[in-house]
Write an enzyme that holds these catalytic residues in place. Structure first.
Site, PDB file in Angstrom:
ATOM      1  N   LYS A   1       3.098 -15.428   2.512  1.00 17.58           N
ATOM      2  CA  LYS A   1       3.236 -16.205   1.272  1.00 17.58           C
ATOM      3  C   LYS A   1       4.724 -16.542   1.146  1.00 17.58           C
ATOM      4  O   LYS A   1       5.394 -16.227   0.159  1.00 17.58           O
ATOM      5  CB  LYS A   1       2.717 -15.376   0.087  1.00 17.58           C
ATOM      6  CG  LYS A   1       2.592 -16.134  -1.224  1.00 17.58           C
ATOM      7  CD  LYS A   1       1.509 -17.198  -1.247  1.00 17.58           C
ATOM      8  CE  LYS A   1       1.580 -17.988  -2.541  1.00 17.58           C
ATOM      9  NZ  LYS A   1       0.644 -19.127  -2.571  1.00 17.58           N
TER      10      LYS A   1
ATOM     11  N   ASP B   1      -3.187 -18.277   0.747  1.00 18.22           N
ATOM     12  CA  ASP B   1      -4.231 -19.005   0.002  1.00 18.22           C
ATOM     13  C   ASP B   1      -4.891 -20.051   0.902  1.00 18.22           C
ATOM     14  O   ASP B   1      -6.124 -20.192   0.930  1.00 18.22           O
ATOM     15  CB  ASP B   1      -3.664 -19.630  -1.289  1.00 18.22           C
ATOM     16  CG  ASP B   1      -2.360 -20.389  -1.093  1.00 18.22           C
ATOM     17  OD1 ASP B   1      -1.772 -20.336   0.018  1.00 18.22           O
ATOM     18  OD2 ASP B   1      -1.915 -21.060  -2.048  1.00 18.22           O
TER      19      ASP B   1
ATOM     20  N   ASP C   1     -12.345  -8.879   4.985  1.00 21.66           N
ATOM     21  CA  ASP C   1     -13.656  -8.902   4.321  1.00 21.66           C
ATOM     22  C   ASP C   1     -14.221 -10.322   4.318  1.00 21.66           C
ATOM     23  O   ASP C   1     -15.409 -10.533   4.552  1.00 21.66           O
ATOM     24  CB  ASP C   1     -13.547  -8.403   2.867  1.00 21.66           C
ATOM     25  CG  ASP C   1     -13.820  -6.907   2.747  1.00 21.66           C
ATOM     26  OD1 ASP C   1     -13.493  -6.177   3.698  1.00 21.66           O
ATOM     27  OD2 ASP C   1     -14.347  -6.482   1.702  1.00 21.66           O
TER      28      ASP C   1
ATOM     29  N   ASP D   1      -6.369  -6.892   4.429  1.00 27.88           N
ATOM     30  CA  ASP D   1      -7.516  -6.254   3.778  1.00 27.88           C
ATOM     31  C   ASP D   1      -8.443  -7.328   3.226  1.00 27.88           C
ATOM     32  O   ASP D   1      -9.661  -7.305   3.438  1.00 27.88           O
ATOM     33  CB  ASP D   1      -7.010  -5.345   2.651  1.00 27.88           C
ATOM     34  CG  ASP D   1      -8.152  -4.670   1.904  1.00 27.88           C
ATOM     35  OD1 ASP D   1      -9.076  -4.173   2.567  1.00 27.88           O
ATOM     36  OD2 ASP D   1      -8.130  -4.672   0.660  1.00 27.88           O
TER      37      ASP D   1
ATOM     38  N   TYR E   1       0.822  -1.215   0.000  1.00 29.14           N
ATOM     39  CA  TYR E   1       0.000   0.000   0.000  1.00 29.14           C
ATOM     40  C   TYR E   1       0.855   1.263   0.000  1.00 29.14           C
ATOM     41  O   TYR E   1       0.415   2.313  -0.445  1.00 29.14           O
ATOM     42  CB  TYR E   1      -0.896   0.043   1.247  1.00 29.14           C
ATOM     43  CG  TYR E   1      -2.218  -0.661   1.126  1.00 29.14           C
ATOM     44  CD1 TYR E   1      -2.294  -1.980   0.727  1.00 29.14           C
ATOM     45  CD2 TYR E   1      -3.404   0.006   1.449  1.00 29.14           C
ATOM     46  CE1 TYR E   1      -3.512  -2.627   0.644  1.00 29.14           C
ATOM     47  CE2 TYR E   1      -4.624  -0.632   1.360  1.00 29.14           C
ATOM     48  CZ  TYR E   1      -4.677  -1.947   0.961  1.00 29.14           C
ATOM     49  OH  TYR E   1      -5.892  -2.578   0.884  1.00 29.14           O
TER      50      TYR E   1
END
Ligand code: IPM
Ligand code: MG
Length: 357
Positions: free
Chosen positions: A191, A223, A251, A247, A142
């Protein structure tokens, strides 16, 4: 005691949900003898309309001079044509960075009264989902170097994911401290099978874990974490992760609880200062129609009392008031079942304020 709160109502449903949270705070103030003084400032789309940019220095300064920030939501289709560095969302990033809020706490839990709003099979959630995502908030992709360049495949754009040891260490400590107050389990998400930045992340998290022998630590690739959140959400206590992964996973986790309109968040820095906001967005499609669920913002105000002002009893009072009205059957449109009576934003806020004891 007197507390200074910077209030950013923002766009869309932001103003109406924040007003209900202020009403509830005022009620808490009356009952427990506190004074909350509000300093209203603009950020997001409304600030673009007024000042030509989503975040002004003045707004940032008012926030810095306050004890905490209460924020509704920013953004909407009206500002879609703004250049990327002048979009309403930039205000959020600017506030987070400008206020040094590196830790974003996003609890996701199922309220017993809303158990059947959860889209997962009953046996997967029996006993309750109660997890908190600890998301790094002012680093990573970001805020990394970005730019464009020519490539053999044509013009390209890039955003760099970078984490320093210091950035990982401070967010990891927040996650482990949080776990110590909960069920003593941290799942770090990265990751590391592909990314160097993730390998550094994992190494530093393991170092920090040495200081918390009571906390069980495991690591998931992102994942797999995304899959596990729907496969077996009860296994999670504290999920520690980067800005981008947090982020996305927050959600996902909110939807698993069946109620994005219910979930609060806190963004914290080094001291007790914090910014508190619902995790839902500005929902321009229902703005101004008295349809929004104010509970996420009201619960964010409760987090403010708990984390910034150290008012645990008062925070409990707000959370209990929300549970009380849910038990009484108060439902905004997002959480109502077909045929149930729907309560508007204003009525819901009033009922919660009245239920504060
Ligand atoms: C969030 C939002 C923001 C983010 C956007 C609006 C910039 O999605 O708070 O999760 O990506 O952090
Ligand atoms: Mg998001």
């Amino acid at each position: 005691m007197k507390y200074n709160i910077a209030v950013i109502k923002g766009d869309g449903i932001g103003p109406s949900v924040v007003e209900q949270a202020m009403l509830v705070l005022d009620r808490v103030g009356e009952i427990y003898g506190h004074e909350f003084e509000y300093h209203e400032v603009l950020a997001g789309g409304c600030s673009i309309d007024e000042y030509g940019k989503p975040l002004t220095q003045e707004t940032l300064d008012v926030c810095k001079d306050s004890d905490a920030v209460l924020l509704g939501a920013v953004g909407g289709p009206k500002w879609d044509s703004q250049p990327s560095d002048n979009r309403p969302e930039r205000a959020l990033l600017g506030l987070r960075k400008g206020l040094g809020l590196f830790a974003n706490l996003r609890p996701a839990m199922i309220f017993d009264e809303l158990a059947d709003a959860c889209p997962l099979k009953q046996e997967l959630v029996e006993g309750g989902i109660d997890l908190v995502i600890v998301r790094e908030l002012i680093g990573g992709i970001y805020f990394g170097e970005r730019g464009s360049r020519e490539t053999p495949m044509g013009p390209a754009a890039y955003d760099i994911e970078q984490y320093s040891e210091g950035e990982v260490r401070r967010i990891a400590k927040i996650a482990f401290d949080m776990a110590m107050k909960r069920r003593k389990k941290v799942t770090s998400v990265d990751k590391a099978n592909v990314l160097d930045s993730s390998r550094l992340w994992r190494r530093v998290v393991e170092e920090v874990a040495q200081d918390y022998p009571e906390v069980e630590l495991n690591h998931f690739y992102v994942d797999n974490a995304a899959m596990q959140i729907v496969r077996n959400p009860k296994q999670f206590d504290v999920i520690l992760t980067s800005n981008l992964f947090g982020d996305i996973l927050s959600d996902e986790a909110s939807q698993v609880t069946g109620s994005i309109g219910m979930l609060p968040s806190a963004s914290l820095g080094e001291g007790s200062f914090g910014m508190y906001e619902p995790i839902h967005g500005s929902a321009p499609d229902i703005a101004g129609q008295d349809k929004a669920n104010p509970m996420a913002t009201i619960l964010s105000a409760a987090m403010m009392l708990r984390y910034t002002f150290g008012l645990g009893k008062e925070a409990d009072a707000i959370e209990n008031a929300v549970k009380h009205v849910l038990k009484d059957g108060v439902r905004t449109g997002d959480i109502a079942k077909p045929g149930e009576k729907i309560s508007g934003t204003v009525e819901t806020g009033r009922l919660i304020a009245e239920a504060v004891k």
